[in-house]
Write a protein that holds these residues in place. Sequence first.
Motif, PDB file in Angstrom:
ATOM      1  N   PRO A 186       0.857  -1.256  -0.161  1.00 33.48           N
ATOM      2  CA  PRO A 186      -0.199  -0.040  -0.229  1.00 33.48           C
ATOM      3  C   PRO A 186       0.777   1.244  -0.445  1.00 33.48           C
ATOM      4  N   LEU A 187       0.801   2.448  -1.028  1.00 35.88           N
ATOM      5  CA  LEU A 187       1.287   3.437  -0.293  1.00 35.88           C
ATOM      6  C   LEU A 187       0.722   3.775   0.398  1.00 35.88           C
ATOM      7  N   GLN A 188       1.067   4.447   1.220  1.00 38.82           N
ATOM      8  CA  GLN A 188       0.662   5.879   1.754  1.00 38.82           C
ATOM      9  C   GLN A 188       0.878   7.014   1.856  1.00 38.82           C
ATOM     10  N   ASN A 189       0.225   8.171   2.138  1.00 44.05           N
ATOM     11  CA  ASN A 189       0.676   9.353   2.365  1.00 44.05           C
ATOM     12  C   ASN A 189       1.172  10.034   1.098  1.00 44.05           C
ATOM     13  N   THR A 190       0.399   9.011  -0.519  1.00 45.62           N
ATOM     14  CA  THR A 190       0.415   9.918  -1.980  1.00 45.62           C
ATOM     15  C   THR A 190      -0.230  10.186  -2.116  1.00 45.62           C
ATOM     16  N   VAL A 198      -3.103  11.994  -4.432  1.00 45.86           N
ATOM     17  CA  VAL A 198      -5.060  11.966  -5.214  1.00 45.86           C
ATOM     18  C   VAL A 198      -5.362  13.428  -5.244  1.00 45.86           C
ATOM     19  N   ARG A 199      -5.923  13.031  -6.387  1.00 40.32           N
ATOM     20  CA  ARG A 199      -5.869  14.891  -7.340  1.00 40.32           C
ATOM     21  C   ARG A 199      -7.328  14.343  -8.180  1.00 40.32           C
ATOM     22  N   HIS A 230      -7.880  21.973 -12.292  1.00 41.46           N
ATOM     23  CA  HIS A 230      -9.190  22.143 -12.261  1.00 41.46           C
ATOM     24  C   HIS A 230      -9.572  20.941 -11.148  1.00 41.46           C
ATOM     25  N   THR A 231      -8.738  21.202  -9.889  1.00 35.98           N
ATOM     26  CA  THR A 231      -8.809  19.949  -9.264  1.00 35.98           C
ATOM     27  C   THR A 231      -9.333  20.332  -8.965  1.00 35.98           C
ATOM     28  N   ILE A 232     -10.485  19.026  -8.435  1.00 38.17           N
ATOM     29  CA  ILE A 232     -11.964  19.556  -7.588  1.00 38.17           C
ATOM     30  C   ILE A 232     -11.536  18.569  -6.338  1.00 38.17           C
ATOM     31  N   ILE A 233     -11.078  18.111  -5.828  1.00 40.30           N
ATOM     32  CA  ILE A 233     -10.673  17.642  -4.908  1.00 40.30           C
ATOM     33  C   ILE A 233      -9.445  16.872  -4.587  1.00 40.30           C
ATOM     34  N   LYS A 234      -8.594  17.211  -3.090  1.00 44.02           N
ATOM     35  CA  LYS A 234      -7.102  16.634  -3.392  1.00 44.02           C
ATOM     36  C   LYS A 234      -7.041  16.441  -1.661  1.00 44.02           C
ATOM     37  N   THR A 235      -6.196  14.828  -1.950  1.00 47.51           N
ATOM     38  CA  THR A 235      -6.213  14.387  -0.206  1.00 47.51           C
ATOM     39  C   THR A 235      -5.230  13.745  -0.754  1.00 47.51           C
ATOM     40  N   LYS A 236      -5.152  12.584   0.837  1.00 42.73           N
ATOM     41  CA  LYS A 236      -3.869  11.887   0.459  1.00 42.73           C
ATOM     42  C   LYS A 236      -4.701  10.498   0.903  1.00 42.73           C
ATOM     43  N   THR A 237      -3.834   9.508   0.800  1.00 42.37           N
ATOM     44  CA  THR A 237      -3.850   7.631   0.836  1.00 42.37           C
ATOM     45  C   THR A 237      -3.585   7.699   2.833  1.00 42.37           C
ATOM     46  N   ASP A 238      -4.591   6.673   3.039  1.00 41.98           N
ATOM     47  CA  ASP A 238      -4.063   6.040   4.421  1.00 41.98           C
ATOM     48  C   ASP A 238      -3.177   5.609   4.187  1.00 41.98           C
ATOM     49  N   LYS A 255      -5.506   3.388   0.922  1.00 44.91           N
ATOM     50  CA  LYS A 255      -7.084   3.380   0.694  1.00 44.91           C
ATOM     51  C   LYS A 255      -7.080   5.359   0.922  1.00 44.91           C
ATOM     52  N   ILE A 256      -8.087   5.414  -0.741  1.00 45.12           N
ATOM     53  CA  ILE A 256      -8.340   6.536  -0.734  1.00 45.12           C
ATOM     54  C   ILE A 256      -9.816   6.429  -0.136  1.00 45.12           C
TER      55      ILE A 256
END
Length: 136
Positions: A40-44, A46-47, A77-85, A89-90
Motif C-alpha cells: 500500500p502507498l501511504q500518504n500519496t 490523489v487529485r 481544475h482539481t476538485i478534490i485533493k487528498t492523500k491515501t491513509d 486507501k482513498i
Amino acid sequence: MKKLLLLALTPLLFSNCTRDYYENDERIIIEGKVMRNNVPLQNTEVRIYPVYNASPSSGTIGEITFNNSNDYADDGHTIIKTKTDASGKINTSLPRNINTNIYAIKISNGYNSKYYGYISQYNTSNYYVNLGTLNY
C-alpha cells in the motif's frame, strides 16, 4: 462614490469567468486503494478533476497514457485533493460538476505522477464508485 463602488466591484464581475459550477450538495462518494508492488502507498497525493473531452465506453478504471500533446491532462481544475491513509486507501467525495459527469484521477508520489480514468456514469451507482485497486 458610485464610481468608486463600481471600480471596487469590477474585479468581482470577472472572477467567475473560468470557474467550474457544481450541483448544490450532490456528491459522489469515492473509495479505492493505491498499491505499488503489492505494498500500500501511504500518504500519496490523489487529485480528482473534471474531464470535458473524454467519452469512456465502459466502467473500467485504468491507467491513462497520453500519446500526444492534444490528449487531455490535468489542467489545474482539481476538485478534490487528498492523500491515501496508512493502508493506501482513498476515501473522499466530490461535488458533481454540472458541465460534465466524467472525472480523471491523478496520483503523485514524489516527482512521479500517473493518471487513471474515468469516473463516469458507467461505474457510479447511487452516487458511489469503488475504484478498486490502482496499481501505481
